[in-house]
Scaffold this active site. Structure first.
Site, PDB file in Angstrom:
ATOM      1  N   HIS A  48      52.206 -56.083 -46.043  1.00  0.00           N
ATOM      2  CA  HIS A  48      51.161 -55.951 -46.913  1.00  0.00           C
ATOM      3  C   HIS A  48      50.983 -54.690 -47.718  1.00  0.00           C
ATOM      4  O   HIS A  48      49.894 -54.367 -48.259  1.00  0.00           O
ATOM      5  CB  HIS A  48      49.708 -56.346 -46.289  1.00  0.00           C
ATOM      6  N   ASP A  50      53.159 -53.900 -50.256  1.00  0.00           N
ATOM      7  CA  ASP A  50      53.855 -53.981 -51.547  1.00  0.00           C
ATOM      8  C   ASP A  50      52.550 -54.086 -52.479  1.00  0.00           C
ATOM      9  O   ASP A  50      52.844 -53.447 -53.709  1.00  0.00           O
ATOM     10  CB  ASP A  50      54.660 -55.089 -51.602  1.00  0.00           C
ATOM     11  N   GLY A 152      57.047 -72.489 -45.134  1.00  0.00           N
ATOM     12  CA  GLY A 152      55.665 -71.963 -44.345  1.00  0.00           C
ATOM     13  C   GLY A 152      55.998 -71.327 -42.955  1.00  0.00           C
ATOM     14  O   GLY A 152      55.057 -71.025 -42.090  1.00  0.00           O
ATOM     15  N   LEU A 155      59.038 -66.732 -44.076  1.00  0.00           N
ATOM     16  CA  LEU A 155      60.529 -66.180 -44.493  1.00  0.00           C
ATOM     17  C   LEU A 155      60.968 -66.293 -46.195  1.00  0.00           C
ATOM     18  O   LEU A 155      61.876 -66.168 -46.569  1.00  0.00           O
ATOM     19  CB  LEU A 155      61.660 -67.071 -43.894  1.00  0.00           C
ATOM     20  N   SER A 157      60.254 -68.561 -48.530  1.00  0.00           N
ATOM     21  CA  SER A 157      60.914 -69.745 -49.167  1.00  0.00           C
ATOM     22  C   SER A 157      60.399 -70.125 -50.702  1.00  0.00           C
ATOM     23  O   SER A 157      61.364 -70.331 -51.485  1.00  0.00           O
ATOM     24  CB  SER A 157      60.551 -71.230 -48.581  1.00  0.00           C
ATOM     25  N   GLU A 190      54.423 -66.473 -59.386  1.00  0.00           N
ATOM     26  CA  GLU A 190      53.555 -66.736 -58.467  1.00  0.00           C
ATOM     27  C   GLU A 190      52.116 -66.334 -58.483  1.00  0.00           C
ATOM     28  O   GLU A 190      51.186 -66.910 -58.046  1.00  0.00           O
ATOM     29  CB  GLU A 190      54.238 -66.166 -57.098  1.00  0.00           C
ATOM     30  N   ASP A 202      58.976 -59.880 -51.891  1.00  0.00           N
ATOM     31  CA  ASP A 202      59.577 -60.950 -51.493  1.00  0.00           C
ATOM     32  C   ASP A 202      60.623 -61.431 -52.603  1.00  0.00           C
ATOM     33  O   ASP A 202      62.002 -61.753 -52.596  1.00  0.00           O
ATOM     34  CB  ASP A 202      58.742 -62.298 -51.162  1.00  0.00           C
ATOM     35  N   TYR A 254      44.659 -64.581 -47.917  1.00  0.00           N
ATOM     36  CA  TYR A 254      45.660 -63.204 -48.291  1.00  0.00           C
ATOM     37  C   TYR A 254      44.881 -62.739 -49.545  1.00  0.00           C
ATOM     38  O   TYR A 254      45.007 -61.484 -49.625  1.00  0.00           O
ATOM     39  CB  TYR A 254      46.878 -63.989 -48.980  1.00  0.00           C
TER      40      TYR A 254
END
Length: 414
Positions: A48, A50, A152, A155, A157, A190, A202, A254
């Site tokens: 957290h 970034d 979920g 990692l 995805s 995103e 990510d 988040y």
């Protein structure tokens, strides 16, 4: 010790590539122009940080999303996934529009509600939208995806899906964009199209990691350094414990953490929490005593940035084992200050440490997902068994445990 679906040998990767090409042909009636892959990631340290302009240190996993793709000239985007039920999602590239809220809402609005399907397609659709917004001459495409990155599980995805799409479109339409720029476009997709206010880590990990290394990234200026991370050469292993507790970062938790960090930066008069010196933390915490929630968030970010720098120093000096206590300290901070752990993650960390792990912590956005465990190679099986037994005793689902081998970033498959 590998997860169901984990593919580490090169032969396995080649088999998956052939399967993706075959499935593309079955779905679209012709062979794809090419195949592109982007990996999932684990974050060694720097959680957290970034979106607070801080420091992170991810490494790529051998698990990848493969995009089989061909260009189109009619402005149509067709998407199909081997891991999601349903048929082809068909969109007009000139009709894509961002929308707030979860991925499924964004996708439905981009279609005008004309067709219903899983929200997963908003991620690649968002990449096309972000490229168009940036003025790039991206056209339509047919894409089919196959992935071994667990969804979920913390990692990343979603970033693997976005970056595989971005790399495929970059080559198909000769856009000439470098990996870091593709990562930024994927992050834009995103943030603005899917509606998740993630940082840049990510997507940069998916696009820019190097095999055998951890990626030290300054998320403010995007300078990066590949740091050798030869676990096998030191007789060590890094295990990933997928708790199978599904997390969903679009549900607001988040965003709440990010908003709290931004409130803290405003209260302290700094551009971002990265600018709060670790040496000044005690007086900063006194200044924020009137807001305990923000105070705790600030304490995590400032101490986490310091932990990243300590890990870098240890790795540069060849002291891999010395990072174990820093991993554990990072978990305690995420659990107590950032409040994003869960009973399964805490149990994985505690059971691993009790069984002799050098260090362990949750990794990823939180609220479920995975933990990482640094162990001596000779202890790996015993530690993994201890975690599995602890989950069974607590009545939790059996965790999926596999080894994290630092892999390569996104690439075209020859």
């Amino acid at each position: 010790m590998t997860a169901h679906g984990a593919v580490t040998p090169a032969t396995g990767h080649a088999q998956r590539a052939r399967h993706a090409a075959e499935r593309f042909a079955a779905v679209y009636g012709a062979a794809p122009t090419g195949l592109w892959a982007a990996p999932g990631r684990v974050n060694l340290i720097g959680e957290h940080t970034d979106y607070n302009d801080g420091f992170v240190m991810p490494l790529a996993l051998p698990h990848t999303t493969i995009a089989a793709a061909s260009a189109r000239t009619d402005g149509v985007l067709r998407l199909h996934s081997g891991g999601v039920g349903g048929g082809i999602v068909e969109l007009r590239t000139d009709a894509l529009r961002p929308a707030p809220g979860p991925a499924s809402e964004a996708l439905e609005r981009s279609r005008g509600g004309a067709q219903r399907s899983g929200g997963w397609a908003a991620y690649p659709a968002g990449v096309v939208w972000a490229m168009q917004e940036a003025g790039l001459p991206v056209g339509g495409a047919d894409l089919h995806f196959e992935s071994t990155v667990p969804t979920g599980a913390g990692l990343s995805s979603s970033a693997a899906l976005e970056v595989a799409t971005a790399l495929a479109l970059n080559d198909l339409h000769a856009l000439g964009q470098q990996p870091q720029r593709l990562a930024q476009l994927a992050q834009r997709a995103e943030n603005a199209f899917v509606g998740v206010p993630c940082g840049i880590m990510d997507q940069t990990a998916a696009g820019c990691c190097t095999a055998g290394h951890a990626l030290f990234l300054d998320t403010r200026d995007l300078t990066r350094r590949q740091i050798p991370f030869d676990l096998a050469g030191e007789g060590l292993r890094l295990l990933v414990v997928d708790t199978r507790v599904q997390h969903e970062l679009g549900d607001g938790a988040y965003a709440e953490r990010r908003a709290g960090c931004e409130r803290g930066a405003r209260a302290l008069g700094v551009r971002a929490l990265r600018d709060v010196p670790y040496a000044h933390l005690p007086e900063v915490l006194v200044e924020l005593a009137h807001d305990p929630v923000v105070q705790a968030l600030v304490r995590h970010i400032v101490t986490e940035n310091h932990r990243v720098q300590e890990v870098v120093a240890h790795l540069d000096a060849g002291r891999i084992r010395a990072i174990g206590p820093l991993l554990t300290a990072g978990h305690a901070s995420l659990r107590d200050d950032f409040a994003i752990s869960c009973p399964e993650l805490d149990l994985a960390v505690d059971a691993a440490r009790e069984a002799g792990a050098l260090g362990a912590r949750m990794t990823g956005g939180g609220f479920g997902g995975s933990a990482i465990v640094l162990v001596e190679e000779a202890d790996a099986t015993e530690v993994g068994a201890a975690v599995t037994e602890a989950f069974a005793a607590a009545g939790h689902a059996r965790p999926r445990i596999f080894e994290a081998v630092p892999g390569a970033g996104a690439h075209r498959i020859e």
